[in-house]
Design a protein around this motif. Structure first.
Motif, PDB file in Angstrom:
ATOM      1  N   UNK A  38     -53.881  20.213  22.522  1.00 43.98           N
ATOM      2  CA  UNK A  38     -53.560  18.919  21.924  1.00 43.98           C
ATOM      3  C   UNK A  38     -52.122  18.901  21.416  1.00 43.98           C
ATOM      4  N   UNK A  39     -51.669  20.001  20.791  1.00 45.26           N
ATOM      5  CA  UNK A  39     -50.284  20.044  20.321  1.00 45.26           C
ATOM      6  C   UNK A  39     -49.320  20.028  21.498  1.00 45.26           C
ATOM      7  N   UNK A  40     -49.632  20.776  22.554  1.00 37.36           N
ATOM      8  CA  UNK A  40     -48.763  20.796  23.728  1.00 37.36           C
ATOM      9  C   UNK A  40     -48.598  19.388  24.296  1.00 37.36           C
ATOM     10  N   UNK A  75     -49.743  40.318  11.183  1.00 38.00           N
ATOM     11  CA  UNK A  75     -50.334  38.982  11.074  1.00 38.00           C
ATOM     12  C   UNK A  75     -50.746  38.461  12.451  1.00 38.00           C
ATOM     13  N   UNK A  76     -51.515  39.266  13.151  1.00 39.33           N
ATOM     14  CA  UNK A  76     -51.931  38.913  14.505  1.00 39.33           C
ATOM     15  C   UNK A  76     -53.371  39.327  14.717  1.00 39.33           C
ATOM     16  N   UNK A  77     -53.909  39.021  15.883  1.00 41.50           N
ATOM     17  CA  UNK A  77     -55.293  39.360  16.207  1.00 41.50           C
ATOM     18  C   UNK A  77     -55.374  39.822  17.648  1.00 41.50           C
ATOM     19  N   UNK A  78     -56.429  40.583  17.944  1.00 40.22           N
ATOM     20  CA  UNK A  78     -56.645  41.069  19.304  1.00 40.22           C
ATOM     21  C   UNK A  78     -57.536  40.132  20.106  1.00 40.22           C
ATOM     22  N   UNK A  79     -58.324  39.324  19.439  1.00 37.48           N
ATOM     23  CA  UNK A  79     -59.290  38.475  20.134  1.00 37.48           C
ATOM     24  C   UNK A  79     -58.614  37.274  20.791  1.00 37.48           C
ATOM     25  N   UNK A  80     -59.276  36.731  21.793  1.00 35.26           N
ATOM     26  CA  UNK A  80     -58.824  35.495  22.424  1.00 35.26           C
ATOM     27  C   UNK A  80     -59.205  34.303  21.545  1.00 35.26           C
ATOM     28  N   UNK A  81     -58.660  33.155  21.868  1.00 37.23           N
ATOM     29  CA  UNK A  81     -58.982  31.939  21.111  1.00 37.23           C
ATOM     30  C   UNK A  81     -60.426  31.504  21.360  1.00 37.23           C
ATOM     31  N   UNK A  82     -61.050  30.998  20.315  1.00 37.23           N
ATOM     32  CA  UNK A  82     -62.313  30.280  20.478  1.00 37.23           C
ATOM     33  C   UNK A  82     -62.015  28.910  21.091  1.00 37.23           C
ATOM     34  N   UNK A  83     -63.047  28.239  21.522  1.00 31.99           N
ATOM     35  CA  UNK A  83     -62.865  26.960  22.214  1.00 31.99           C
ATOM     36  C   UNK A  83     -62.124  25.936  21.364  1.00 31.99           C
ATOM     37  N   UNK A  84     -62.440  25.867  20.068  1.00 28.77           N
ATOM     38  CA  UNK A  84     -61.784  24.887  19.196  1.00 28.77           C
ATOM     39  C   UNK A  84     -60.297  25.173  19.068  1.00 28.77           C
ATOM     40  N   UNK A  85     -59.935  26.443  18.940  1.00 26.51           N
ATOM     41  CA  UNK A  85     -58.526  26.812  18.820  1.00 26.51           C
ATOM     42  C   UNK A  85     -57.773  26.479  20.110  1.00 26.51           C
ATOM     43  N   UNK A  86     -58.399  26.752  21.249  1.00 29.67           N
ATOM     44  CA  UNK A  86     -57.753  26.401  22.517  1.00 29.67           C
ATOM     45  C   UNK A  86     -57.535  24.893  22.611  1.00 29.67           C
ATOM     46  N   UNK A  87     -58.514  24.134  22.185  1.00 24.87           N
ATOM     47  CA  UNK A  87     -58.376  22.674  22.227  1.00 24.87           C
ATOM     48  C   UNK A  87     -57.241  22.206  21.331  1.00 24.87           C
ATOM     49  N   UNK A  88     -57.114  22.802  20.149  1.00 24.12           N
ATOM     50  CA  UNK A  88     -56.021  22.446  19.242  1.00 24.12           C
ATOM     51  C   UNK A  88     -54.665  22.753  19.875  1.00 24.12           C
ATOM     52  N   UNK A  89     -54.578  23.903  20.550  1.00 21.64           N
ATOM     53  CA  UNK A  89     -53.308  24.267  21.195  1.00 21.64           C
ATOM     54  C   UNK A  89     -52.947  23.251  22.288  1.00 21.64           C
TER      55      UNK A  89
END
Length: 259
Positions: free
Chosen positions: A126-128, A110-124
């Motif tokens: 924001x949670x931090x 349940x994982x991926x090799x790709x890096x985060x897209x910009x929206x996913x990075x922004x969500x991370x």
């Protein structure tokens, strides 16, 4: 600074790397099934489970992976099979980047090799910032449960209640470190062709975070990888522990025979 280490069983070593917002106890089912013939080593990310707070400095998965390698050295463990789920998969790729000679098999769940897209990075980010501002993880517990578990699993108290407890055992600093480190991780797609050890890739058909076609494409990029799709959400090892245990046992048997 070494992370908290949980070391159970004897035999060839298996390193289990947990998912985001959880801790090493995520792997209790697998340890119970495998520790009769395997040495099961689990580590808690800094700020999660029994580990101390994250160190100062820029959060990066490389820093934690280096600490994991040092922890293995402290246990006199040279080579390991690595089992990583979600964030644990990102750490597995990091370990492969740093020390491929120490890995004798890989399970990427349940994982991926790709890096985060910009929206996913922004969500991370924001949670931090949110957990640091609130100095509590309580506001993320139910949203994370909804993302991590399939709807059917959310109705099973023996699955969902321990997940809630594990999230609450993570500190705001631990959540923030993990999110920022994952947001900064590089794309690992170029590594796939270099993986030359027995590899298992598991996807969940009900995974709300990582679509199965993406996981299958990752598996296709790894020479000889075995792909398995299970009817689970993101935390396949908790929703379907027997199925995951069976797949892991087959992988570890093949890796032991080939070592």
């Amino acid at each position: 600074m070494l992370p908290a280490i949980h070391d159970t069983g004897t035999g060839p070593a298996v390193l289990f790397l947990h998912a985001f917002t959880l801790d090493a106890s995520q792997w209790d089912h697998q340890v119970a099934a495998l520790s009769d013939g395997m040495r099961c080593v689990r580590v808690d990310l800094w700020g999660c489970g029994s580990s101390s707070a994250p160190p100062a400095g820029e959060p990066a998965l490389e820093g934690f992976a280096t600490a994991v390698l040092a922890a293995l050295d402290s246990l006199n463990i040279d080579r390991v099979a690595v089992v990583g789920l979600s964030m644990g998969g990102y750490l597995a790729f990091t370990l492969w980047r740093l020390a491929p000679e120490r890995i004798r098999a890989l399970a990427l769940c349940n994982t991926r090799a790709t890096a985060d897209a910009a929206a996913a990075r922004a969500d991370r980010m924001a949670m931090a910032e949110r957990v640091e501002r609130e100095q509590s993880v309580e506001s993320i517990v139910e949203p994370m449960v909804a993302r991590l578990l399939s709807p059917s699993a959310q109705g099973e108290a023996h699955i969902v209640d321990p997940v809630r407890g594990r999230i609450r055992r993570c500190s705001p600093a631990g959540i923030a470190f993990a999110q920022r480190a994952m947001a900064a991780r590089p794309d690992s797609t170029a590594l796939l062709a270099s993986i030359d050890v027995p590899t298992l890739v598991i996807a969940g058909s009900r995974d709300a975070l990582i679509p199965t076609p993406e996981v299958r494409a990752m598996a296709d990029g790894i020479p000889g990888a075995r792909y398995r799709e299970l009817e689970s959400g993101h935390l396949s090892n908790l929703e379907l522990p027997r199925a995951v245990n069976k797949e892991l046992a087959e992988l570890l048997a093949a890796a032991t025979m080939g070592s």
